[in-house]
Design an enzyme around this catalytic site. Structure first.
Site, mmCIF file in Angstrom:
data_model
loop_
_atom_site.group_PDB
_atom_site.id
_atom_site.type_symbol
_atom_site.label_atom_id
_atom_site.label_comp_id
_atom_site.label_asym_id
_atom_site.label_seq_id
_atom_site.Cartn_x
_atom_site.Cartn_y
_atom_site.Cartn_z
ATOM 1 N N CYS A 256 15.633 -6.997 4.061
ATOM 2 C CA CYS A 256 15.359 -8.628 4.822
ATOM 3 C C CYS A 256 16.867 -9.065 5.477
ATOM 4 O O CYS A 256 16.890 -9.645 6.230
ATOM 5 C CB CYS A 256 14.796 -9.361 4.222
ATOM 6 S SG CYS A 256 15.345 -9.806 2.510
ATOM 7 N N THR B 223 2.897 -11.310 8.937
ATOM 8 C CA THR B 223 1.882 -11.296 7.942
ATOM 9 C C THR B 223 2.116 -12.878 7.209
ATOM 10 O O THR B 223 1.114 -13.517 6.777
ATOM 11 C CB THR B 223 2.071 -10.218 6.911
ATOM 12 O OG1 THR B 223 2.136 -9.037 7.615
ATOM 13 C CG2 THR B 223 1.147 -10.197 5.736
ATOM 14 N N GLY B 224 3.418 -13.228 7.059
ATOM 15 C CA GLY B 224 3.472 -14.841 6.381
ATOM 16 C C GLY B 224 2.676 -15.835 7.302
ATOM 17 O O GLY B 224 2.366 -16.508 6.430
ATOM 18 N N GLY C 221 7.787 -10.546 2.761
ATOM 19 C CA GLY C 221 7.009 -9.683 3.719
ATOM 20 C C GLY C 221 7.601 -10.178 5.242
ATOM 21 O O GLY C 221 8.391 -10.786 5.414
ATOM 22 N N GLU D 114 13.593 -7.875 14.851
ATOM 23 C CA GLU D 114 13.839 -7.406 13.279
ATOM 24 C C GLU D 114 13.590 -5.831 13.406
ATOM 25 O O GLU D 114 12.213 -5.581 13.646
ATOM 26 C CB GLU D 114 13.052 -7.859 12.424
ATOM 27 C CG GLU D 114 13.538 -7.327 10.728
ATOM 28 C CD GLU D 114 12.908 -7.905 9.740
ATOM 29 O OE1 GLU D 114 11.635 -8.116 9.753
ATOM 30 O OE2 GLU D 114 13.441 -8.323 8.677
ATOM 31 N N GLU E 184 8.926 -15.638 1.858
ATOM 32 C CA GLU E 184 10.330 -14.903 1.981
ATOM 33 C C GLU E 184 10.167 -13.948 3.089
ATOM 34 O O GLU E 184 9.241 -12.942 2.788
ATOM 35 C CB GLU E 184 10.793 -14.229 0.858
ATOM 36 C CG GLU E 184 11.075 -15.004 -0.222
ATOM 37 C CD GLU E 184 12.388 -16.012 -0.076
ATOM 38 O OE1 GLU E 184 13.048 -15.755 0.612
ATOM 39 O OE2 GLU E 184 12.623 -16.866 -1.069
ATOM 40 N N GLU F 230 0.848 -1.224 0.017
ATOM 41 C CA GLU F 230 0.025 -0.127 -0.160
ATOM 42 C C GLU F 230 1.004 1.376 0.081
ATOM 43 O O GLU F 230 0.401 2.304 -0.471
ATOM 44 C CB GLU F 230 -0.972 0.126 1.377
ATOM 45 C CG GLU F 230 -0.441 -0.180 2.550
ATOM 46 C CD GLU F 230 -0.159 -1.709 3.105
ATOM 47 O OE1 GLU F 230 -0.036 -2.397 1.972
ATOM 48 O OE2 GLU F 230 -0.219 -1.911 4.091
HETATM 49 P P1 NAD Z 1 4.358 -6.729 5.495
HETATM 50 O O1 NAD Z 1 4.074 -8.210 5.965
HETATM 51 O O2 NAD Z 1 3.790 -5.619 6.461
HETATM 52 O O3 NAD Z 1 3.420 -6.473 4.278
HETATM 53 C C1 NAD Z 1 3.863 -7.194 2.974
HETATM 54 C C2 NAD Z 1 2.618 -7.212 1.960
HETATM 55 O O4 NAD Z 1 1.658 -8.043 2.714
HETATM 56 C C3 NAD Z 1 2.033 -5.796 1.830
HETATM 57 O O5 NAD Z 1 1.475 -5.652 0.359
HETATM 58 C C4 NAD Z 1 0.634 -5.846 2.573
HETATM 59 O O6 NAD Z 1 -0.276 -5.159 2.232
HETATM 60 C C5 NAD Z 1 0.419 -7.144 2.477
HETATM 61 N N1 NAD Z 1 -0.485 -7.855 3.530
HETATM 62 C C6 NAD Z 1 -0.705 -7.314 5.057
HETATM 63 N N2 NAD Z 1 -1.506 -8.062 5.523
HETATM 64 C C7 NAD Z 1 -1.879 -9.218 4.884
HETATM 65 C C8 NAD Z 1 -2.827 -10.314 4.884
HETATM 66 N N3 NAD Z 1 -3.306 -10.469 5.983
HETATM 67 N N4 NAD Z 1 -2.933 -11.151 3.826
HETATM 68 C C9 NAD Z 1 -2.192 -10.756 3.001
HETATM 69 N N5 NAD Z 1 -1.492 -9.733 2.551
HETATM 70 C C10 NAD Z 1 -1.324 -8.888 3.500
HETATM 71 O O7 NAD Z 1 5.808 -6.404 5.264
HETATM 72 P P2 NAD Z 1 6.331 -4.705 4.899
HETATM 73 O O8 NAD Z 1 6.514 -4.066 6.066
HETATM 74 O O9 NAD Z 1 5.805 -4.432 3.623
HETATM 75 O O10 NAD Z 1 7.939 -5.093 4.440
HETATM 76 C C11 NAD Z 1 8.950 -5.600 5.576
HETATM 77 C C12 NAD Z 1 9.166 -6.882 6.002
HETATM 78 O O11 NAD Z 1 9.334 -7.654 4.677
HETATM 79 C C13 NAD Z 1 10.349 -7.155 6.519
HETATM 80 O O12 NAD Z 1 10.011 -8.205 7.762
HETATM 81 C C14 NAD Z 1 11.415 -7.660 5.721
HETATM 82 O O13 NAD Z 1 12.388 -8.521 6.303
HETATM 83 C C15 NAD Z 1 10.697 -8.692 4.983
HETATM 84 N N6 NAD Z 1 11.329 -8.660 3.503
HETATM 85 C C16 NAD Z 1 11.706 -10.242 3.387
HETATM 86 C C17 NAD Z 1 12.493 -10.272 2.306
HETATM 87 C C18 NAD Z 1 13.190 -11.785 2.141
HETATM 88 O O14 NAD Z 1 13.313 -12.005 0.696
HETATM 89 N N7 NAD Z 1 12.963 -12.619 3.055
HETATM 90 C C19 NAD Z 1 12.613 -9.378 1.377
HETATM 91 C C20 NAD Z 1 12.232 -7.997 1.688
HETATM 92 C C21 NAD Z 1 11.619 -7.718 2.708
#
Ligand code: NAD
Length: 426
Positions: free
Chosen positions: A223, A171-172, A167, A320, A189, A117
């Site tokens: 990440c 959320t994962g 993410g 984190e 991821e 978003e």
């Molecule tokens: P986030 O989990 O808040 O959001 C990620 C996405 O998920 C967004 O598009 C969001 O709108 C969506 N989302 C939120 N709630 C959801 C739900 N219930 N169901 C489905 N989708 C939903 O993450 P963020 O703050 O955008 O990103 C930062 C995080 O991402 C950090 O924890 C970082 O470590 C991780 N990250 C991991 C990697 C990797 O490859 N392992 C790479 C980059 C970032």
């Protein structure tokens, strides 16, 4: 389409993206505050992933299983999984989407990108290039929304066959639950709290500047940020002092200025969260050697921060932070270093700095993380698997095996017996 036809379109898209690197990078920087030079470097990677997976698109073959049974002729087919939802974070929108889109297109899947978003602009710009390349309508779709609920609705939709998510770990977990009803394939991821081990026999002139980059790159919003630096006791004070000295030299400011080395955080709300962790660290006994507060200027700047005398049980050593904050801890010997490195719920990336190659490989074997760099702080090249152990997720992106995550295997059985199969004798 045949694999060769898909590959041709992917290579055309790679050429278009290559032509527009500068334009796409500017959109990315304006949207999320990433440095223009980092955004350009990341957009320049997109054609590499497209070409790498395009090269696999016409080599997706089943196999003949000739000896399973004397009267059977069996073969397998590799078929696309179907409709893929790519749910994406804000810290590297285009590149993290491409980690999923390139193998999905090569496999013959269609794709719905759900950008964060906070950062939808570059994905929408990218979509225009997909049209220009000549992909049929509906192969690539963008669902942008300011509501967080949109991601959950997309994941839960029964028309989706697979979810590829990058993410946070929280959320994962929610996505995994949503993928249980109706059941879908899912790869995750997730977050990290990656260790960076510096042994006393390392070349500190290489190890320290590289370790400084490994945390402050992208203002710590990465990440694989090496946010837990573990240092052998005999060189601890020297490493802390030099780390802080380099951290103070980092040029923080306008991300569109090519001289800037660290830009803004994604938002002031996120900066408040980062600062909250630092305050908690101080309360729990950590010492701020440099930084520890917001930076000057219009933007969500935060000063490169070094926390020393950190104990591995502290919140700042375990959670984190996703900001420019490093925790520096001491260790006694190799066994101690490995124990501390593994004593965390994440396992994405680790770096080991040592002058002894055998030690480097021993430690790499013992550390529970998806990637380990020996005197090498970087990853993410085509062909090198990228992904996590433990709470950092599962599934590997960027490697040949990644294609399997977008394919189903079907076994086709044919009887060569003169008599049809009729066990009831009817
Ligand atoms: P986030 O989990 O808040 O959001 C990620 C996405 O998920 C967004 O598009 C969001 O709108 C969506 N989302 C939120 N709630 C959801 C739900 N219930 N169901 C489905 N989708 C939903 O993450 P963020 O703050 O955008 O990103 C930062 C995080 O991402 C950090 O924890 C970082 O470590 C991780 N990250 C991991 C990697 C990797 O490859 N392992 C790479 C980059 C970032």
């Amino acid at each position: 389409m045949t694999g060769a036809q898909r590959a041709r379109l992917m290579i055309r898209l790679a050429e278009i993206v290559e032509r527009d690197i500068s334009e796409l990078a500017k959109v990315e920087t304006r949207d999320n505050g990433k440095l223009i030079r980092d955004a350009e470097a990341q957009v320049a990677q997109l054609p590499q992933w497209l070409r790498y997976f395009a090269g696999l698109a016409d080599k997706i073959n089943g196999e003949a299983i000739s000896d399973a049974h004397p009267n059977f002729f069996v073969y397998t087919r590799r078929e696309p999984i179907g409709v893929v939802a790519g749910i994406l974070p804000w810290n590297a929108p285009l590149v993290l989407m491409m980690f999923k889109l390139a193998p999905a297109l090569a496999a013959g899947c269609t794709f719905i990108a759900k950008p964060s978003e906070f950062t939808p602009a570059s994905t929408l710009e990218f979509a225009k290039r997909v049209d220009e390349a000549g992909f049929p309508p509906g192969v690539f779709n963008v669902l942008s929304s300011s509501a967080r609920e949109t991601g959950a609705s997309l994941v839960a939709h029964e028309g989706i066959n697979k979810v590829a998510f990058t993410g946070s770990t929280k959320t994962g977990g929610e996505i995994m639950r949503l993928c249980s009803d109706p059941i879908k394939r899912v790869t995750l991821e997730l977050g990290g709290k990656s260790p960076n081990l510096i042994f006393a026999d390392a070349n500190l002139d290489d190890a320290i500047p590289s370790s400084v980059w490994s945390i402050y790159y992208a203002a710590g919003q990465s990440c694989e940020a090496r946010s837990r630096v573990l240092v052998e006791a005999s060189v601890y004070d020297e490493v802390v002092a030099r780390f802080a000295e380099y951290a103070q030299q980092i040029k923080v400011g306008d991300p569109l200025d090519p001289e800037t080395q660290m830009g803004s955080l994604i938002s002031t709300a996120h900066r408040d969260r980062v600062h909250g962790f630092v305050k908690q660290g101080i309360e729990e006994g950590a010492v701020v050697v440099t930084g520890g507060g917001p930076g000057d200027g219009k933007g969500a700047f935060y000063r490169p921060t070094v926390l020393a005398h950190v104990d591995n049980g502290m919140t700042v050593a375990q959670e984190e932070i996703f900001g420019p904050v490093v925790t520096i801890m001491g260790f006694g010997d190799e066994k101690d270093a490995i124990e501390i490195a593994n004593d965390v719920r994440y396992g994405l990336f680790a770096t080991v700095w040592t002058g002894d190659p055998a030690r480097g490989h021993r430690v790499a074997r013992a550390i529970k993380s998806g990637m380990v760099g020996i005197n090498m702080p970087y990853t993410a090249f085509p062909g090198i698997p990228f992904g996590g152990y433990k709470q950092s997720g599962f599934g590997r992106e960027l490697s040949i095996d990644t294609l399997d995550l977008y394919l189903e295997t079907k076994g086709v059985l044919f009887s060569t017996s003169p008599k049809p199969f009729n066990p009831f004798g009817l």
